[in-house]
Design a protein around this motif. Structure first.
Motif, PDB file in Angstrom:
ATOM      1  N   ALA A  94       0.816  -1.218   0.000  1.00 29.15           N
ATOM      2  CA  ALA A  94       0.000   0.000   0.000  1.00 29.15           C
ATOM      3  C   ALA A  94       0.844   1.261   0.000  1.00 29.15           C
ATOM      4  O   ALA A  94       0.378   2.328  -0.390  1.00 29.15           O
ATOM      5  N   GLY A  95       2.100   1.155   0.460  1.00 29.08           N
ATOM      6  CA  GLY A  95       2.890   2.361   0.659  1.00 29.08           C
ATOM      7  C   GLY A  95       4.047   2.554  -0.284  1.00 29.08           C
ATOM      8  O   GLY A  95       4.853   3.456  -0.081  1.00 29.08           O
ATOM      9  N   GLN A  96       4.156   1.745  -1.331  1.00 31.40           N
ATOM     10  CA  GLN A  96       5.274   1.892  -2.253  1.00 31.40           C
ATOM     11  C   GLN A  96       5.076   3.126  -3.119  1.00 31.40           C
ATOM     12  O   GLN A  96       4.040   3.282  -3.784  1.00 31.40           O
ATOM     13  N   VAL A  97       6.057   4.006  -3.150  1.00 31.23           N
ATOM     14  CA  VAL A  97       5.934   5.275  -3.857  1.00 31.23           C
ATOM     15  C   VAL A  97       5.903   5.041  -5.367  1.00 31.23           C
ATOM     16  O   VAL A  97       6.754   4.348  -5.922  1.00 31.23           O
ATOM     17  N   GLY A  98       4.892   5.616  -6.025  1.00 31.21           N
ATOM     18  CA  GLY A  98       4.838   5.617  -7.475  1.00 31.21           C
ATOM     19  C   GLY A  98       4.336   4.349  -8.124  1.00 31.21           C
ATOM     20  O   GLY A  98       4.370   4.238  -9.353  1.00 31.21           O
ATOM     21  N   GLN A  99       3.864   3.386  -7.334  1.00 29.00           N
ATOM     22  CA  GLN A  99       3.411   2.132  -7.940  1.00 29.00           C
ATOM     23  C   GLN A  99       2.311   1.506  -7.104  1.00 29.00           C
ATOM     24  O   GLN A  99       2.399   1.472  -5.879  1.00 29.00           O
ATOM     25  N   ARG A 100       1.277   1.014  -7.784  1.00 27.81           N
ATOM     26  CA  ARG A 100       0.193   0.308  -7.116  1.00 27.81           C
ATOM     27  C   ARG A 100       0.349  -1.180  -7.371  1.00 27.81           C
ATOM     28  O   ARG A 100       0.378  -1.632  -8.517  1.00 27.81           O
ATOM     29  N   ASN A 101       0.488  -1.963  -6.312  1.00 27.90           N
ATOM     30  CA  ASN A 101       0.680  -3.399  -6.422  1.00 27.90           C
ATOM     31  C   ASN A 101      -0.588  -4.130  -6.002  1.00 27.90           C
ATOM     32  O   ASN A 101      -1.226  -3.765  -5.017  1.00 27.90           O
ATOM     33  N   VAL A 102      -0.945  -5.167  -6.747  1.00 27.40           N
ATOM     34  CA  VAL A 102      -2.170  -5.922  -6.497  1.00 27.40           C
ATOM     35  C   VAL A 102      -1.833  -7.408  -6.423  1.00 27.40           C
ATOM     36  O   VAL A 102      -1.009  -7.908  -7.175  1.00 27.40           O
ATOM     37  N   ARG A 103      -2.497  -8.093  -5.518  1.00 25.91           N
ATOM     38  CA  ARG A 103      -2.444  -9.551  -5.444  1.00 25.91           C
ATOM     39  C   ARG A 103      -3.874 -10.058  -5.499  1.00 25.91           C
ATOM     40  O   ARG A 103      -4.717  -9.657  -4.685  1.00 25.91           O
ATOM     41  N   LEU A 104      -4.160 -10.949  -6.465  1.00 22.14           N
ATOM     42  CA  LEU A 104      -5.540 -11.366  -6.709  1.00 22.14           C
ATOM     43  C   LEU A 104      -5.999 -12.517  -5.839  1.00 22.14           C
ATOM     44  O   LEU A 104      -7.184 -12.709  -5.628  1.00 22.14           O
ATOM     45  N   GLY A 105      -5.089 -13.334  -5.344  1.00 24.37           N
ATOM     46  CA  GLY A 105      -5.477 -14.494  -4.553  1.00 24.37           C
ATOM     47  C   GLY A 105      -4.271 -15.346  -4.223  1.00 24.37           C
ATOM     48  O   GLY A 105      -3.128 -14.931  -4.414  1.00 24.37           O
ATOM     49  N   ASP A 106      -4.529 -16.539  -3.720  1.00 23.73           N
ATOM     50  CA  ASP A 106      -3.427 -17.412  -3.315  1.00 23.73           C
ATOM     51  C   ASP A 106      -2.699 -18.035  -4.506  1.00 23.73           C
ATOM     52  O   ASP A 106      -1.504 -18.313  -4.432  1.00 23.73           O
ATOM     53  N   LYS A 107      -3.417 -18.291  -5.593  1.00 24.67           N
ATOM     54  CA  LYS A 107      -2.827 -18.878  -6.790  1.00 24.67           C
ATOM     55  C   LYS A 107      -2.810 -17.817  -7.898  1.00 24.67           C
ATOM     56  O   LYS A 107      -3.865 -17.378  -8.353  1.00 24.67           O
ATOM     57  N   HIS A 108      -1.626 -17.421  -8.311  1.00 27.61           N
ATOM     58  CA  HIS A 108      -1.510 -16.289  -9.219  1.00 27.61           C
ATOM     59  C   HIS A 108      -1.802 -16.661 -10.674  1.00 27.61           C
ATOM     60  O   HIS A 108      -1.272 -17.672 -11.171  1.00 27.61           O
ATOM     61  N   PRO A 109      -2.613 -15.874 -11.380  1.00 29.12           N
ATOM     62  CA  PRO A 109      -2.638 -15.980 -12.844  1.00 29.12           C
ATOM     63  C   PRO A 109      -1.220 -15.755 -13.366  1.00 29.12           C
ATOM     64  O   PRO A 109      -0.452 -14.972 -12.779  1.00 29.12           O
ATOM     65  N   THR A 110      -0.880 -16.411 -14.467  1.00 29.73           N
ATOM     66  CA  THR A 110       0.513 -16.416 -14.908  1.00 29.73           C
ATOM     67  C   THR A 110       0.639 -16.133 -16.386  1.00 29.73           C
ATOM     68  O   THR A 110      -0.062 -16.723 -17.211  1.00 29.73           O
ATOM     69  N   LEU A 111       1.559 -15.231 -16.715  1.00 30.41           N
ATOM     70  CA  LEU A 111       1.944 -14.968 -18.094  1.00 30.41           C
ATOM     71  C   LEU A 111       3.342 -15.530 -18.315  1.00 30.41           C
ATOM     72  O   LEU A 111       4.296 -15.125 -17.648  1.00 30.41           O
ATOM     73  N   TYR A 112       3.456 -16.473 -19.235  1.00 32.49           N
ATOM     74  CA  TYR A 112       4.765 -16.956 -19.671  1.00 32.49           C
ATOM     75  C   TYR A 112       5.222 -16.034 -20.794  1.00 32.49           C
ATOM     76  O   TYR A 112       4.565 -15.941 -21.838  1.00 32.49           O
ATOM     77  N   LEU A 113       6.328 -15.329 -20.577  1.00 29.70           N
ATOM     78  CA  LEU A 113       6.771 -14.275 -21.486  1.00 29.70           C
ATOM     79  C   LEU A 113       8.114 -14.677 -22.097  1.00 29.70           C
ATOM     80  O   LEU A 113       9.116 -14.838 -21.384  1.00 29.70           O
ATOM     81  N   LEU A 114       8.126 -14.843 -23.419  1.00 25.24           N
ATOM     82  CA  LEU A 114       9.237 -15.486 -24.119  1.00 25.24           C
ATOM     83  C   LEU A 114      10.130 -14.475 -24.835  1.00 25.24           C
ATOM     84  O   LEU A 114       9.652 -13.513 -25.442  1.00 25.24           O
ATOM     85  N   HIS A 115      11.423 -14.747 -24.798  1.00 25.46           N
ATOM     86  CA  HIS A 115      12.405 -13.852 -25.416  1.00 25.46           C
ATOM     87  C   HIS A 115      12.634 -14.197 -26.886  1.00 25.46           C
ATOM     88  O   HIS A 115      12.200 -15.236 -27.393  1.00 25.46           O
ATOM     89  N   GLY A 116      13.351 -13.315 -27.579  1.00 21.94           N
ATOM     90  CA  GLY A 116      13.682 -13.517 -28.982  1.00 21.94           C
ATOM     91  C   GLY A 116      15.004 -14.230 -29.168  1.00 21.94           C
ATOM     92  O   GLY A 116      15.666 -14.662 -28.207  1.00 21.94           O
ATOM     93  N   ALA A 117      15.433 -14.331 -30.426  1.00 28.29           N
ATOM     94  CA  ALA A 117      16.551 -15.208 -30.795  1.00 28.29           C
ATOM     95  C   ALA A 117      17.888 -14.786 -30.202  1.00 28.29           C
ATOM     96  O   ALA A 117      18.729 -15.639 -29.918  1.00 28.29           O
ATOM     97  N   THR A 118      18.115 -13.499 -30.015  1.00 30.82           N
ATOM     98  CA  THR A 118      19.441 -13.052 -29.568  1.00 30.82           C
ATOM     99  C   THR A 118      19.483 -12.705 -28.086  1.00 30.82           C
ATOM    100  O   THR A 118      20.485 -12.150 -27.623  1.00 30.82           O
ATOM    101  N   ASP A 119      18.445 -13.067 -27.333  1.00 28.36           N
ATOM    102  CA  ASP A 119      18.333 -12.592 -25.956  1.00 28.36           C
ATOM    103  C   ASP A 119      18.208 -13.740 -24.958  1.00 28.36           C
ATOM    104  O   ASP A 119      18.445 -14.896 -25.294  1.00 28.36           O
TER     105      ASP A 119
END
Length: 262
Positions: free
Chosen positions: A28-53
């Motif tokens: 609640a107190g982090q400056v400049g950012q709002r953080n949210v937690r939706l529940g005990d089991k987090h929705p997940t985004l698998y985020l994939l890199h490109g060929a040179t990274d």
């Protein structure tokens, strides 16, 4: 957000590898950012890199941590080298690693949801191919997938580079890829004919990108099959300015399920 770099042993690859993970943190107190937690089991985004990274690139080249903080989702960013998220002809089984072992390991380390409606996958360039390949091969596992400037016509891409130095030869050998399990057009056909749930697809490409024509080709094919595709194009090339802007659109588009209590 909690930012974690995990080094672990992969039974599939038979070596130590790593992933970078962002986890929701309710503050609640982090400056400049709002953080949210939706529940005990987090929705997940698998985020994939490109060929040179690698697995750190999204954190280094974009503000992904800041973008996902108010959404309450976890982000898992694996390292797969130049594998095209595929079991390589001359190399390791990165396809099996991404589809089977990575989710299992990530869920054993962290409180990540295994429900289809809570799992998404996205990537850029090589990672755009990997994201669509996973979602179209396993439509029962992902609610949505996004490709940013993706290598979406892998058969043509492989054939075009066959006469020069071609790192794809290590992945696919000299195999003809059209109408195989590696061909996104073929996988799209299978999903369209199936009675299984169909993942929502988001496809974006800059009009100055060298992959623009194959993105148009995949867009037209998907539309002809009446797949649930959102297609976006506009000025842009194959660079991080475009991807940093576009990943924000992807995050707004994701069908993140809000708990009834929120």
């Amino acid at each position: 957000m909690a930012w974690i770099e995990c080094n672990f042993f992969s039974e599939t690859l038979m070596l130590s590898t790593k992933m970078t993970v962002l986890l929701p943190e309710q503050t609640a107190g982090q400056v400049g950012q709002r953080n949210v937690r939706l529940g005990d089991k987090h929705p997940t985004l698998y985020l994939l890199h490109g060929a040179t990274d690698d697995d750190t690139i999204w954190l280094r080249r974009t503000s992904i941590e800041r973008y996902v903080a108010p959404l309450g989702i976890a982000v898992v960013m694996p390292q797969v080298h130049l594998s095209f998220y595929t079991d390589m002809k001359y190399g390791m089984k990165f396809g099996q690693f991404i589809s089977e072992e990575l989710p299992e390991i990530a869920r054993s380390f962290f409180h990540l949801s295994d429900k289809r409606e809570d799992n998404f996958i996205a990537g850029l360039s090589m990672g755009g191919y990997g994201a669509f390949k996973q979602a179209l091969t396993y439509p029962d596992r992902y609610a949505a997938a996004a490709s940013l400037s993706g290598v979406l016509d892998i058969a043509a891409h492989h054939a075009r580079t066959a006469l020069s130095f071609n790192p794809l030869a290590l992945v696919f050998g000299d195999e003809q890829l059209e109408n195989t399990k590696h061909d996104l057009f073929h996988l799209a056909d299978q999903v369209a004919r199936s009675s299984d749930p169909k993942p929502l697809l988001y496809q974006a490409c800059g009009t100055e990108d060298f992959l623009y024509e194959q993105n148009q080709k995949f867009r037209d094919h998907s539309k002809s099959l009446q797949l649930p595709l959102t297609y976006v194009e506009g000025p842009g090339t194959h660079d991080w300015a475009y991807w940093d802007a576009t990943i924000q659109d992807v995050l707004r588009w994701l069908p993140i399920q809000q708990p009834a209590s929120l």
